[in-house]
Design an enzyme around this catalytic site. Structure first.
Site, PDB file in Angstrom:
ATOM      1  N   THR A 111       0.716  -1.180  -0.110  1.00  0.00           N
ATOM      2  CA  THR A 111      -0.091   0.005  -0.052  1.00  0.00           C
ATOM      3  C   THR A 111       0.771   1.105  -0.133  1.00  0.00           C
ATOM      4  O   THR A 111       0.394   2.287  -0.540  1.00  0.00           O
ATOM      5  CB  THR A 111      -0.866   0.089   1.227  1.00  0.00           C
ATOM      6  OG1 THR A 111      -1.685  -1.160   1.155  1.00  0.00           O
ATOM      7  CG2 THR A 111      -1.996   1.072   1.149  1.00  0.00           C
ATOM      8  N   GLU A 123       7.463  -2.223  -3.683  1.00  0.00           N
ATOM      9  CA  GLU A 123       6.732  -3.269  -4.576  1.00  0.00           C
ATOM     10  C   GLU A 123       6.139  -2.541  -5.657  1.00  0.00           C
ATOM     11  O   GLU A 123       5.273  -1.988  -5.870  1.00  0.00           O
ATOM     12  CB  GLU A 123       5.631  -3.830  -3.525  1.00  0.00           C
ATOM     13  CG  GLU A 123       6.259  -4.824  -2.543  1.00  0.00           C
ATOM     14  CD  GLU A 123       5.145  -5.425  -1.774  1.00  0.00           C
ATOM     15  OE1 GLU A 123       4.203  -5.652  -2.137  1.00  0.00           O
ATOM     16  OE2 GLU A 123       5.488  -5.634  -0.453  1.00  0.00           O
ATOM     17  N   MET A 162       9.912 -12.448  -1.772  1.00  0.00           N
ATOM     18  CA  MET A 162       8.237 -12.773  -1.529  1.00  0.00           C
ATOM     19  C   MET A 162       7.809 -14.050  -2.408  1.00  0.00           C
ATOM     20  O   MET A 162       7.284 -13.862  -3.287  1.00  0.00           O
ATOM     21  CB  MET A 162       7.661 -11.355  -1.401  1.00  0.00           C
ATOM     22  CG  MET A 162       8.102 -10.376  -0.634  1.00  0.00           C
ATOM     23  SD  MET A 162       7.352  -9.023  -0.736  1.00  0.00           S
ATOM     24  CE  MET A 162       8.020  -8.268  -2.222  1.00  0.00           C
ATOM     25  N   TYR A 187       5.454 -15.994  -2.264  1.00  0.00           N
ATOM     26  CA  TYR A 187       4.352 -16.138  -1.944  1.00  0.00           C
ATOM     27  C   TYR A 187       3.408 -15.222  -3.059  1.00  0.00           C
ATOM     28  O   TYR A 187       3.685 -14.289  -3.469  1.00  0.00           O
ATOM     29  CB  TYR A 187       3.794 -16.075  -0.609  1.00  0.00           C
ATOM     30  CG  TYR A 187       4.314 -14.872   0.054  1.00  0.00           C
ATOM     31  CD1 TYR A 187       4.037 -13.695  -0.076  1.00  0.00           C
ATOM     32  CD2 TYR A 187       5.656 -15.096   1.032  1.00  0.00           C
ATOM     33  CE1 TYR A 187       4.619 -12.613   0.490  1.00  0.00           C
ATOM     34  CE2 TYR A 187       6.160 -14.225   1.564  1.00  0.00           C
ATOM     35  CZ  TYR A 187       5.746 -12.715   1.409  1.00  0.00           C
ATOM     36  OH  TYR A 187       6.227 -11.566   2.025  1.00  0.00           O
TER      37      TYR A 187
END
Length: 585
Positions: free
Chosen positions: A319, A359, A425, A427
Site C-alpha cells: 500500500t 513493490e 516474497m 508467495y
C-alpha cells in the site's frame, strides 16, 4: 560423460560431466561441467541431451537452455565459450522429475571426444552420516561409490566449499563454530579423474551458542502494526505462542514513505497505545506519563525477555510503496530521513536495522515506477552509506522470475553488495484476483505440469537471483502463513475453474492458516505446497509438512534462512514457526 570434439578441432579433447547437486523430492538441481582436456583452445560449445518424459528443466543459469520435446540444448553464454587447455566451466539448472540425461552430444558429435571412451563416471556415495559432533568439530562418514574402473578418491564439501580430498570413507572436520548449521556432501572421483554426482546432503548443527538462540540461520517473521485491532494480535502473542524463542528477527510493518522521506505509519499503534497489564509482555500496565508506549515499547520488553532477537523497521509494503519513486529523486536525503526516524531517541534501542519493502522498483505493483534498473542498487548504496557497515539493512523483493519479469527489471545483483539479505516474497504467485481461475497454490516451491505462469515459483526465483550475482546466503525463502482461495470450484486438483474468491475472515480470497487447518484441511500437495477442496471452495496454503520440505530445500540451496508473512496467521502454539525452526536446524 559427454565428449566434445569437432573435425576442426582435431587436437582438442574435452569432457562434460553431469551431476545432480541436490534433490528435494519434488525437484532437483543439475550441473554440467565442461572441461578442456586437450592442447588447443575450444571456442564455443553446445551440450545436448535427452530427458525421459516427465523430467524437464524449469530454470537455468550460466548457459542458455532450450528444448524441443524431450531433447534439451545448452549453449554457452558469451563469456563462457572460450576454454583454454585445462580450463573448465560449470552451468546449472533446476528441474522436475526423476530422470537422468542420456544420448549426450557436444557440438554435434557423440560423447567421449578426448576422455576415456566408453567409461562412465562413478555413482554418488551413500548419504553421509554424522558421528561425534562437538562445538568445533564433526566426524562425517559415507558408504563407497561404485565405478567400472575403480574409485580413486572422494571430495568432501562443507556448505558447497571443498574442504578435503581423501581416499578414506570418513573425515573429521575441525575449526567449526558452536551453534552453527553446516551442510555436507561427498563426491567420488574415478581413476580417469571423472567426477560423479554429489551425495545427498547431511545437515549438522554444532552444539552450544547460548541459551534461547535458535541458531545461525535467519528465521524472521513480520509483525504488523494493524494486527492489534481486528485481529487482536499483540507483541505479547509472539512470546506466549513460543514464536519469539524460535526466531532471530522481526520485521515491524510498516512505516510509510511520503514526501520523499520515511514517516510513521500509525502513531497510535506504534508508540501511543497504552497497554494493560494482561496485554503486556512483562505483565506491567503502561502509565499515562511514560515516555514510550504502544508496539515499540512492547518490542523493547520482548527483546529484554529474548535478547537474541533483532528488530528491523520495515518501510513501504504493497500500500505504501508509491512514495519510493519521489524519494529516490534524492537517495541520500531519503536514506537520512529513514535513519533519523528509526534512530529517534525515544525508540532507538528498539530497532537494529531498516528493511525496505518497495513493490516494485522499475516495475508495477499498486502503482508503477519507471526509474530504471539502477534504482535498486542506488537505493541500497545510499542507505548503506548512511547507516554504516554494521547496521542491518535488508529489502523485501519480488519473486517474479518470468522472462522479462520484475526480477529482470531491477539490478538486484548490483544492490546485493550493500544488503545484508533479501526477503524474497515467494508467495502470492496466484490468487483469486484471477476470479475464474485456474486454481493454483499461491506459493509453489517448484513448477509443475499445468502451472498457470512459468517462472512463478520459488525455485525459479532463487535460481534467477543467484544467476544475477546474489549470493545464496543473502537470500531468505518466503513462507505465507495464510491461504488464497476460490469458490464455485468442482475440480479437486489444481487447474480448475471458479466463479470468484472464497469468503475469508478479513478479505475475500484470503484466510489465515490457523483457520484453514480446521475448516478446510489439506487434501493434496503439488509443487511442494498444499491445497484443499472443501465443498465448492478451493484453497492453496502451506502446512507444517510442506514447510519442512521447503526448509530442506532452502538448506540444500545454501540459503540464509527463511521468513514468514505474517505472525498472526500462525496457530496459538506457533506450529508453522516451529516447522521453520526445526527445518533450518
Amino acid at each position: 560423460m559427454v565428449g566434445l570434439a569437432t573435425p576442426a578441432q582435431a587436437a582438442t579433447s574435452a569432457t562434460a560431466t553431469y551431476a545432480k547437486a541436490a534433490d528435494w523430492g519434488s525437484g532437483f538441481e543439475g550441473r554440467w561441467t565442461v572441461k578442456n582436456t586437450g592442447t588447443t583452445t575450444i571456442n564455443g560449445w553446445t551440450v545436448e541431451w535427452d530427458f525421459p518424459a516427465g523430467t524437464r528443466v524449469t530454470s537455468a543459469w550460466d548457459a542458455d537452455v532450450t528444448n524441443v520435446g524431450n531433447r534439451w540444448t545448452a549453449k554457452n553464454k558469451p563469456w563462457a565459450g572460450s576454454l583454454a587447455p585445462g580450463a573448465s566451466v560449470t552451468f546449472g539448472f533446476n528441474g522436475t522429475g526423476t530422470g537422468a540425461p542420456s544420448n549426450c552430444k557436444l557440438n554435434g558429435n557423440s560423447c567421449d571426444g578426448g576422455g576415456v571412451p566408453g567409461d562412465t563416471p562413478p555413482t554418488a556415495p551413500g548419504v553421509p552420516t554424522a558421528g561425534t559432533v562437538t562445538e568445533t568439530s564433526a566426524v562425517i562418514s559415507w558408504t563407497a561409490a561404485s565405478d567400472d574402473k575403480g574409485v580413486k578418491n572422494y571430495d568432501v564439501y562443507r556448505n558447497d566449499t571443498k574442504v578435503t580430498t581423501t581416499t578414506a570413507l570418513t573425515f573429521t572436520d575441525t575449526g567449526l563454530t558452536k551453534g552453527t548449521n553446516y551442510t555436507y556432501t561427498v563426491q567420488a572421483r574415478d581413476t580417469a579423474d571423472q567426477l560423479g554426482p554429489k551425495s545427498e546432503p547431511l545437515f549438522v548443527t554444532t552444539p552450544g551458542g547460548g541459551g534461547g538462540n535458535p541458531g545461525t540461520a535467519k528465521k524472521m517473521v513480520y509483525f504488523t502494526q494493524w494486527g492489534i485491532y481486528g485481529r487482536n494480535y499483540h507483541v505479547k502473542n509472539l512470546d506466549t505462542s513460543g514464536i519469539a524463542a524460535k526466531i532471530t528477527h522481526i520485521n515491524y510493518a510498516f512505516g510509510n514513505v511520503q514526501g520523499g522521506r520515511c514517516t510513521i505509519g500509525d502513531a497510535f499503534a506504534d508508540y501511543e497505545k497504552a497497554y494493560t497489564a494482561d496485554q503486556s509482555v512483562d505483565g506491567v500496565a503502561d502509565t499515562w506519563d511514560q515516555p514510550l508506549r504502544g508496539n515499540f515499547n512492547q518490542l523493547r520488553e520482548l527483546k529484554k525477555k529474548h535478547p537474541h532477537i533483532k528488530v528491523l523497521f520495515s518501510f513501504g509494503g504493497w500500500t505504501w510503496s508509491g512514495g519510493f519513486t519521489q524519494a529516490m529523486q534524492n537517495p541520500a536525503a531519503f536514506a537520512d530521513s529513514c535513519y533519523r526516524l528509526v534512530e529517534d531517541p525515544r525508540w532507538a534501542d528498539v530497532f537494529d536495522g531498516i528493511d525496505l519493502d518497495w513493490e516494485y522498483p522499475n516495475a508495477c505493483g499498486l502503482t508503477c515506477d519507471t526509474s530504471g534498473p539502477a534504482v535498486m542498487k542506488n537505493m541500497m548504496q545510499a542507505f548503506r552509506a548512511r547507516t554504516g557497515p554494521n547496521y542491518l539493512l535488508t529489502a523485501a523483493i519480488t519473486a517474479d522470475a518470468s522472462s522479462g519479469g520484475k526480477i529482470d527489471n531491477a539490478d538486484y545483483g548490483g544492490a546485493a553488495q550493500y544488503t545484508d539479505w533479501y526477503n524474497v516474497m515467494t508467495y502470492d504467485f496466484f490468487g483469486a484476483w484471477a476470479a475464474q481461475g485456474p486454481t493454483a497454490p499461491h506459493s509453489p516451491l517448484t513448477s509443475y505440469p499445468g502451472i498457470p505462469q512459468q517462472g512463478f515459483n520459488s525455485a525459479d526465483a532463487i535460481a534467477k537471483l543467484k544467476a544475477k550475482g546474489v549470493p545464496a546466503a543473502k537470500l531468505l525463502l518466503g513462507v505465507g502463513y495464510y491461504g488464497r482461495g476460490w469458490t464455485g470450484v468442482t475440480q479437486a486438483t489444481p487447474g480448475g475453474t471458479a466463479t470468484g474468491p472464497a469468503q475469508g475472515t478479513y478479505e475475500p480470497g484470503f484466510e489465515d492458516y490457523k483457520v484453514l487447518k480446521n475448516t478446510c484441511p489439506a487434501t493434496g500437495t503439488v509443487g511442494g505446497t498444499a491445497y484443499a477442496k472443501c465443498g465448492s471452495n478451493w484453497w492453496g496454503y502451506d502446512t507444517p509438512a510442506t514447510i519442512a520440505t521447503k526448509m530442506a530445500w532452502a538448506k540444500s540451496q545454501g540459503l540464509g534462512g527463511a521468513f514468514a508473512w505474517e505472525a498472526s496467521g500462525d496457530t496459538g502454539n506457533g506450529e508453522l514457526t516451529t516447522a521453520i525452526d526445526n527445518g533450518l536446524k
